[in-house]
Enzyme design. Structure first.
Site, PDB file in Angstrom:
ATOM      1  N   TYR A 189      42.087  36.666  33.569  1.00  0.00           N
ATOM      2  CA  TYR A 189      41.640  35.900  32.406  1.00  0.00           C
ATOM      3  C   TYR A 189      42.181  34.468  32.443  1.00  0.00           C
ATOM      4  CZ  TYR A 189      39.568  39.564  29.470  1.00  0.00           C
ATOM      5  OH  TYR A 189      38.754  40.526  28.948  1.00  0.00           O
ATOM      6  N   LYS A 240      45.710  49.191  39.950  1.00  0.00           N
ATOM      7  CA  LYS A 240      44.870  49.441  41.133  1.00  0.00           C
ATOM      8  C   LYS A 240      45.730  49.089  42.354  1.00  0.00           C
ATOM      9  CE  LYS A 240      40.896  50.395  43.134  1.00  0.00           C
ATOM     10  NZ  LYS A 240      40.352  51.764  43.192  1.00  0.00           N
ATOM     11  N   ASP A 291      40.394  53.443  38.235  1.00  0.00           N
ATOM     12  CA  ASP A 291      39.129  54.187  38.331  1.00  0.00           C
ATOM     13  C   ASP A 291      39.325  55.632  37.881  1.00  0.00           C
ATOM     14  OD1 ASP A 291      40.764  54.413  40.578  1.00  0.00           O
ATOM     15  OD2 ASP A 291      39.132  54.378  42.040  1.00  0.00           O
ATOM     16  N   ASP A 307      40.923  45.658  28.733  1.00  0.00           N
ATOM     17  CA  ASP A 307      39.700  45.267  28.022  1.00  0.00           C
ATOM     18  C   ASP A 307      38.637  46.342  28.225  1.00  0.00           C
ATOM     19  OD1 ASP A 307      37.846  43.565  26.663  1.00  0.00           O
ATOM     20  OD2 ASP A 307      37.007  43.013  28.609  1.00  0.00           O
ATOM     21  N   ASP A 363      37.341  49.619  25.403  1.00  0.00           N
ATOM     22  CA  ASP A 363      35.955  49.797  24.943  1.00  0.00           C
ATOM     23  C   ASP A 363      35.518  51.226  25.235  1.00  0.00           C
ATOM     24  OD1 ASP A 363      35.691  47.120  24.171  1.00  0.00           O
ATOM     25  OD2 ASP A 363      33.648  46.974  24.979  1.00  0.00           O
TER      26      ASP A 363
HETATM   27  C1  IPM Z   1      38.370  41.704  23.406  1.00  0.00           C
HETATM   28  C2  IPM Z   1      37.156  40.875  23.721  1.00  0.00           C
HETATM   29  C3  IPM Z   1      37.608  39.551  24.320  1.00  0.00           C
HETATM   30  C4  IPM Z   1      38.356  39.840  25.621  1.00  0.00           C
HETATM   31  C5  IPM Z   1      36.484  38.519  24.545  1.00  0.00           C
HETATM   32  C6  IPM Z   1      35.700  38.260  23.279  1.00  0.00           C
HETATM   33  C7  IPM Z   1      37.007  37.242  25.129  1.00  0.00           C
HETATM   34  O1  IPM Z   1      36.295  41.562  24.562  1.00  0.00           O
HETATM   35  O2  IPM Z   1      39.218  41.251  22.602  1.00  0.00           O
HETATM   36  O3  IPM Z   1      38.476  42.816  23.926  1.00  0.00           O
HETATM   37  O4  IPM Z   1      37.733  39.983  26.682  1.00  0.00           O
HETATM   38  O5  IPM Z   1      39.579  39.922  25.577  1.00  0.00           O
HETATM   39 MG    MG Z   2      36.832  43.561  24.921  1.00  0.00          MG
END
Ligand code: IPM
Ligand code: MG
Length: 363
Positions: free
Chosen positions: A142, A189, A221, A245, A249
């Site tokens: 990042y 990884k 993975d 990240d 999700d």
């Molecule tokens: C999160 C989001 C952010 C990230 C984006 C919006 C930059 O996906 O907070 O998880 O990738 O960190």
């Molecule tokens: Mg995110």
């Protein structure tokens, strides 16, 4: 208790859901005799439109002066489909994380029993899951150097970690593991990446200082698969920025919806609290967004930044009651939900407020 809170509604559904997070803060202040004062600031697309800058200096100054920050979401569809745009809403979020030194992002996978059937994973696999992710937030690919060749046909993002960055988040994750199930799984990884080998070596060293905690290491993975196969095996998961990240999700589906997951970013200064979901432009302004992730972010703020555990627990129990009585927003409704109990953002927010008020006076 006196506290000053900066509210940054941001883009898309950010303002709609943050309204209810703030309303809950106001109700908690009334119910428990706290004095919370508020300020508001711009970030993301909203800030670009107003000032040309996704993180105006004024926002950063206000952030540094506040005791905690409640944030909504950033992003706009127009940028997603045009990668050539140089100024982007997400830059605001990344910059504020870096400037405030928010290196540890805590993402609890809090699973309400009533939502077991809202997930696409079998209830029998999910029941009893309780995971706390520690996602490193100010390093990795990042923030590493980004390059594009002159002919624009080659691009790279440097995946970089320094030892101290791994050490400080590892300590935070171990301290949390000591207060929970005393299990920590570090995800990397290391079979391929040098930065992951540094990560693993460092976590192995820190692990020696926490002999009561059972440490395991998993490749990312495999972790992605294990989260779906047997989520109960995890207690604290410690991982790097990009892996965290993606995995969180994925893990949101354990809790039924992204609309249920809150996060706390902490580190050197002011704590920053936000839902893990994005700006969701497809449902913006339609009273469809789930405000519970913002409300749960407020519960994290009260507990982590202000040490107000009782207040945080009251919020969670109010949400629990809303769900027990069968009320849902669209994202967490399932086949068994009565159509009369599918609520909009506003109705859901009001109901949580009502139960918080009732519970305050029956306690
Ligand atoms: C999160 C989001 C952010 C990230 C984006 C919006 C930059 O996906 O907070 O998880 O990738 O960190
Ligand atoms: Mg995110």
């Amino acid at each position: 208790m006196k506290k000053h809170i900066l509210v940054i509604p941001g883009d898309g559904i950010g303002p709609e859901v943050t309204t209810w997070g703030k309303a809950v803060l106001e109700q908690i202040a009334t119910s428990f005799n706290h004095e919370f004062t508020y300020d508001e600031a711009l970030m993301g697309h909203a800030a670009i439109e107003a000032t040309g800058n996704p993180l105006p200096d004024e926002t950063l100054e206000k952030a540094k002066k506040s005791d905690a920050i409640l944030f909504g979401a950033v992003g706009h569809a127009k940028y997603d489909n045009d990668p050539s745009l140089k100024v982007r809403p997400e830059q605001g979020l990344l910059k504020i994380r870096k400037e405030l030194g928010l290196y540890a992002n805590l993402r609890p996978i809090l699973l309400f029993d009533e939502l077991l059937n809202a997930s696409s994973i079998k209830a029998s696999i999910l029941k009893g899951t309780d995971i706390l992710f520690f996602r490193e937030l100010t390093g990795d690919v990042y923030f590493g150097e980004k390059l594009r060749s002159e002919d624009r046909h080659t691009a790279s993002d440097l995946m970089i970690y320094h030892k101290y960055e791994v050490e400080r988040i590892a300590h935070k994750a171990y301290e949390a593991a000591m207060q929970r199930g005393r299990k920590l799984c570090s995800v990397d990884k290391a079979n391929v990446l040098e930065s992951s080998r540094l990560w693993r070596e460092t976590v192995q060293e820190i692990a020696k200082q926490y002999p009561e905690v059972e440490t395991t290491h998993m490749f990312v993975d495999n972790a992605a698969m294990q989260l779906i196969k047997d989520p109960k095996q995890f207690d604290v998961v410690l991982t790097a920025n990009l892996f965290g990240d993606i995995l969180t999700d994925e893990a949101s589906q354990i809790a039924g919806s992204m609309g249920m997951l809150a996060s706390a970013s902490v580190g050197d200064g002011t704590g920053f609290f936000e839902p893990i979901h994005g700006s969701a432009h497809d449902i913006t302004g339609k009273n469809l967004a789930n405000p519970l992730a913002s409300i749960l972010s407020v519960a994290l703020m009260l507990e982590i930044s202000f040490g107000l555990k009782e207040e945080a627990e009251l919020i969670i129990s109010a949400i629990d009651q809303v769900l027990k009585e069968g009320f849902r927003t669209g994202d967490i409704a399932d086949d068994t939900t009565s159509p009369y109990k599918v609520l909009g953002t506003e109705e859901m927010g009001k109901l949580v407020l009502k139960f918080i008020t009732q519970k305050t006076y029956t306690n």
